[in-house]
Design a protein around this motif. Sequence first.
Motif, PDB file in Angstrom:
ATOM      1  N   ARG A 174       0.241  -6.485  -7.382  1.00 28.87           N
ATOM      2  CA  ARG A 174      -0.308  -5.956  -6.132  1.00 28.87           C
ATOM      3  C   ARG A 174      -0.688  -7.079  -5.176  1.00 28.87           C
ATOM      4  NH1 ARG A 174      -4.956  -4.061  -7.765  1.00 28.87           N
ATOM      5  NH2 ARG A 174      -4.326  -1.964  -8.361  1.00 28.87           N
ATOM      6  N   GLU A 190       0.592   3.836  -7.062  1.00 26.14           N
ATOM      7  CA  GLU A 190      -0.078   3.220  -5.914  1.00 26.14           C
ATOM      8  C   GLU A 190       0.892   2.961  -4.755  1.00 26.14           C
ATOM      9  OE1 GLU A 190      -2.151  -0.303  -7.041  1.00 26.14           O
ATOM     10  OE2 GLU A 190      -3.421   0.714  -8.507  1.00 26.14           O
ATOM     11  N   HIS A 191       2.139   3.377  -4.911  1.00 26.25           N
ATOM     12  CA  HIS A 191       3.169   3.203  -3.867  1.00 26.25           C
ATOM     13  C   HIS A 191       3.528   1.742  -3.634  1.00 26.25           C
ATOM     14  CE1 HIS A 191       2.320   7.408  -3.026  1.00 26.25           C
ATOM     15  NE2 HIS A 191       1.055   7.098  -2.827  1.00 26.25           N
ATOM     16  N   ASP A 209      -5.502   2.576   0.293  1.00 23.84           N
ATOM     17  CA  ASP A 209      -4.078   2.846   0.085  1.00 23.84           C
ATOM     18  C   ASP A 209      -3.264   2.473   1.325  1.00 23.84           C
ATOM     19  OD1 ASP A 209      -1.786   4.299  -1.346  1.00 23.84           O
ATOM     20  OD2 ASP A 209      -1.927   5.438   0.516  1.00 23.84           O
ATOM     21  N   ARG A 219      -0.140  -0.160   2.011  1.00 21.09           N
ATOM     22  CA  ARG A 219       1.155   0.300   2.534  1.00 21.09           C
ATOM     23  C   ARG A 219       1.556  -0.468   3.792  1.00 21.09           C
ATOM     24  NH1 ARG A 219       2.582   6.572   1.755  1.00 21.09           N
ATOM     25  NH2 ARG A 219       1.480   7.023  -0.169  1.00 21.09           N
TER      26      ARG A 219
END
Length: 245
Positions: A29, A69-70, A166, A170
């Motif tokens: 991440r 978590e995309h 989030d 993105r």
Amino acid sequence: MSQSWREDVEAAIRAGERISDRHIVEQVRQAVLSQRLPPGTRLPEVALGEIFGVSRSVVRRALTRLSAEHVIDQRPNQVSRVRAPSVEETRETFAARRLVEGEVAALLASQGLEPEVLASLEAEARAETEAYGRGDEPRRIAHSLAIHHRLAERSPNRVLGAMLTDLVLRTSIVIALYKRPSLASCYLKGDHPRLLESLREGDAEGARRAIERHLVSLEALLDLGPREEETDLRAIFNGIASAGV
């Protein structure tokens, strides 16, 4: 995947850090957020297992969480890849973040932030400017993200705070994908200080406008023009994806 990212991970392992699926999720991440793992980068289970020194079952758990978590795309019988959102999704993501973060900023300004929280946010803004002056883009990005994550963490509305966390992730991914090639940095001078001034003064609408202006300006730095159908973004990143694997 980038050689520098792999070297950082291996250094952490040599230092004795305990490796779990949660650790892998955090490492990947953060690498995506700092744009060290570009969109489209392949994340083979075997390679990740070798890098982190864990079994494929641990890697699979990490990849499942990253997909939720995309951060990555998972498809049956295909190697996982860092997400590469479409132009349409990019525009929708920025629109959603303007609404959510604008409201969070307005709520925080109305409620008031503790002096120590404001001081830490201002320190991050100064550090971002200093990193930009040094040409240290990874650190600049890290300080910029820290400001927005801190707003999400302090949100009086926890649901909006979770949504903002989030959306920050993105938008970081789409910035890595669509930043103009000629643009060395997406630094927007004065944007964060203006936001923090509104928060300090308790100006809810000023804070909302500062967020909206910041995100509109940031989106304007991206190249969101039409893509040719034959352009294969995954092929573009193949050289990076295979490095060090």
